[in-house]
Design an enzyme around this catalytic site. Structure first.
Site, PDB file in Angstrom:
ATOM      1  N   GLU A 124     123.102  91.770  23.636  1.00  0.00           N
ATOM      2  CA  GLU A 124     123.998  92.869  24.006  1.00  0.00           C
ATOM      3  C   GLU A 124     125.225  92.369  24.767  1.00  0.00           C
ATOM      4  OE1 GLU A 124     125.708  96.029  23.842  1.00  0.00           O
ATOM      5  OE2 GLU A 124     123.618  96.536  23.439  1.00  0.00           O
ATOM      6  N   GLY A 129     130.865  92.474  27.292  1.00  0.00           N
ATOM      7  CA  GLY A 129     130.359  92.364  28.650  1.00  0.00           C
ATOM      8  C   GLY A 129     129.360  93.463  28.962  1.00  0.00           C
ATOM      9  N   ILE A 131     129.761  96.647  28.420  1.00  0.00           N
ATOM     10  CA  ILE A 131     129.887  97.824  27.557  1.00  0.00           C
ATOM     11  C   ILE A 131     128.729  97.843  26.571  1.00  0.00           C
ATOM     12  CG2 ILE A 131     131.354  99.048  25.916  1.00  0.00           C
ATOM     13  CD1 ILE A 131     133.712  97.366  26.937  1.00  0.00           C
ATOM     14  N   LYS A 200     133.620  87.639  18.649  1.00  0.00           N
ATOM     15  CA  LYS A 200     133.062  88.970  18.900  1.00  0.00           C
ATOM     16  C   LYS A 200     133.155  89.874  17.666  1.00  0.00           C
ATOM     17  CE  LYS A 200     134.124  88.678  23.829  1.00  0.00           C
ATOM     18  NZ  LYS A 200     135.037  89.113  24.904  1.00  0.00           N
TER      19      LYS A 200
END
Length: 414
Positions: A124, A129, A131, A200
């Site tokens: 996660e 970060g 969120i 990401k």
């Protein structure tokens, strides 16, 4: 009691230890058991730490300890994180990580190993970060066919661009300020050249569409060529410039994926996400646009997401969570030159009217952009939507007429 280990005691690792120590009652209430930190792996000494007796420099202390069932990998980088994570998963231990580089490069392989050994591999914290985005995408939005994911995925570049937009700083000045405030590393290349955002969006694309996307197959641009002139032209165009990671599945099944600075309409939900904050938009066929917003980095926000994964693993010690994607190749990625977009161009112009007419002749109907105080020897235009290949060939025609292209930035449809 569930025994866990932490590999790495840097910014995030120390945050994980802090939360696990200071939030014991909260975490106990969540799972009905104490989460006990048994080992912390780091090559450095921490004699003043209240957990000083838990530190080890030997990875085998964690690997061979049958009581340790969940391990947090917060070292960063590929090596030795990849080797350690693989060995832990093969030993049936669940691993959680904040390591975006590891997940982007080795995610498909590590998920497969976790599946084979009835362990969990959760990450996660690798995107956004603190969120929540990974869990909502694979659980809360599971009823949707995700059509597109796009976002501001790097707080450093967003801080720099915000300072350029809001305070008129040039790039170098804004970067130095980001470094002074701790938002940018001494070597900021991974951020400002787009590599961090690329990792990401690869993770989000792999999750959304079920096939691993490798960073080497994704066109990536940074923000180092963005100037104050571009920022001012964008404002006149009722837009702001943001570094966007974006993926969309086309009708032919290929992923149109890239990282690049884009002009974003001020009406977009992403336009007002400023400074070190991140924002991620998921476009589903049932929900429409859903936006996740918050601090994309930092000690406790990132550690919070790591601890959430630790607790999830503790709840599923004897069962495996279904988080998985298959390996992928470049064959499912749309070649960048076939990607379609409108483009903002800033052109040199000794004779403005001649350059405008030439741009119209080559690109078709263009929108001329100007602002009060603009350089009289420049012209800025927005082109119609076309493939990148067509943009490049038409730009070459401009340059053949001795018209220099000073800036070329995609116009995002977000």
């Amino acid at each position: 009691m569930v025994s866990v280990a932490i590999m790495g005691h840097g910014v995030v690792g120390s945050g994980v230890a802090e939360i696990l120590t200071t939030h014991k009652k909260k975490l106990f209430a969540s799972i009905g058991e104490e989460v006990y930190i048994k080992h912390i792996l780091d090559l450095r000494e921490f004699p003043d730490s209240p957990l000083a007796d838990r530190f080890t420099k030997n990875f085998d202390d964690i690997l061979n300890d049958v009581e340790v069932e969940v391990v947090a990998e917060v070292m960063g980088g590929i090596n030795p994180a990849y080797d350690y994570t693989k060995k832990l998963l093969k030993a049936g231990k669940s691993v959680v990580t904040s390591n975006k580089e590891l997940v982007a490069a080795k995610g498909a392989e590590l998920l497969a190993i976790a599946k084979e050994n009835n362990a969990n591999f959760l990450f996660e914290a690798s995107v956004g970060g603190g969120i929540p985005i990974i869990r909502p995408m694979h659980q809360c939005l599971v009823a949707n066919n995700v059509k597109e994911v796009a976002g501001i995925l790097n707080g450093t570049t967003n801080f720099i661009l915000t300072k350029m937009i809001a305070e008129g700083m040039d790039f170098d000045e804004a970067l130095k300020l980001a470094q002074d405030l701790g938002f940018a590393e001494r070597n900021p290349e991974a951020d400002v050249e787009g590599h961090d955002a690329c990792r990401k969006i690869c993770i989000l694309a792999s999750l959304a569409f079920g096939k691993h996307v490798y960073p080497d197959n994704v066109h990536t641009e940074g923000i180092t060529k963005i100037t104050l002139e571009d920022v001012k032209y964008a404002a006149s165009f009722k837009s702001v410039i943001k570094l966007i990671g974006k993926v969309k599945v086309l009708d032919n099944g290929k992923m149109d994926i890239l990282v690049a600075p884009m002009l974003i309409s001020k009406k977009s939900q992403l336009a007002n996400i400023d400074y070190e904050f991140n924002g991620i938009m998921v476009r589903g066929d049932c929900t429409g646009d859903v936006v996740f917003y918050g601090k994309g980095a930092g000690k406790l926000p990132t550690a919070s997401a790591v601890v959430a994964d630790i607790i999830d693993c503790c709840k599923h010690l004897k069962t495996r969570k279904y988080l998985y994607w298959a390996d992928g190749t470049s064959e499912n990625i749309l070649p960048y030159n076939e990607s379609e977009t409108a483009v903002y161009l800033r052109l040199s112009a000794v004779d403005r009217e001649t350059v405008i007419n030439k741009a119209k002749e080559i690109f078709g109907e263009v929108t001329v952009i100007t602002y009060e105080g603009a350089n009289p020897n420049e012209v800025a235009v927005a082109t119609p939507v076309m493939t990148i290949q067509d943009v490049e060939s038409k730009v070459a025609l401009l340059e053949n007429d001795n018209i220099n292209v000073l800036s070329k930035i995609r116009i995002g449809d977000l």
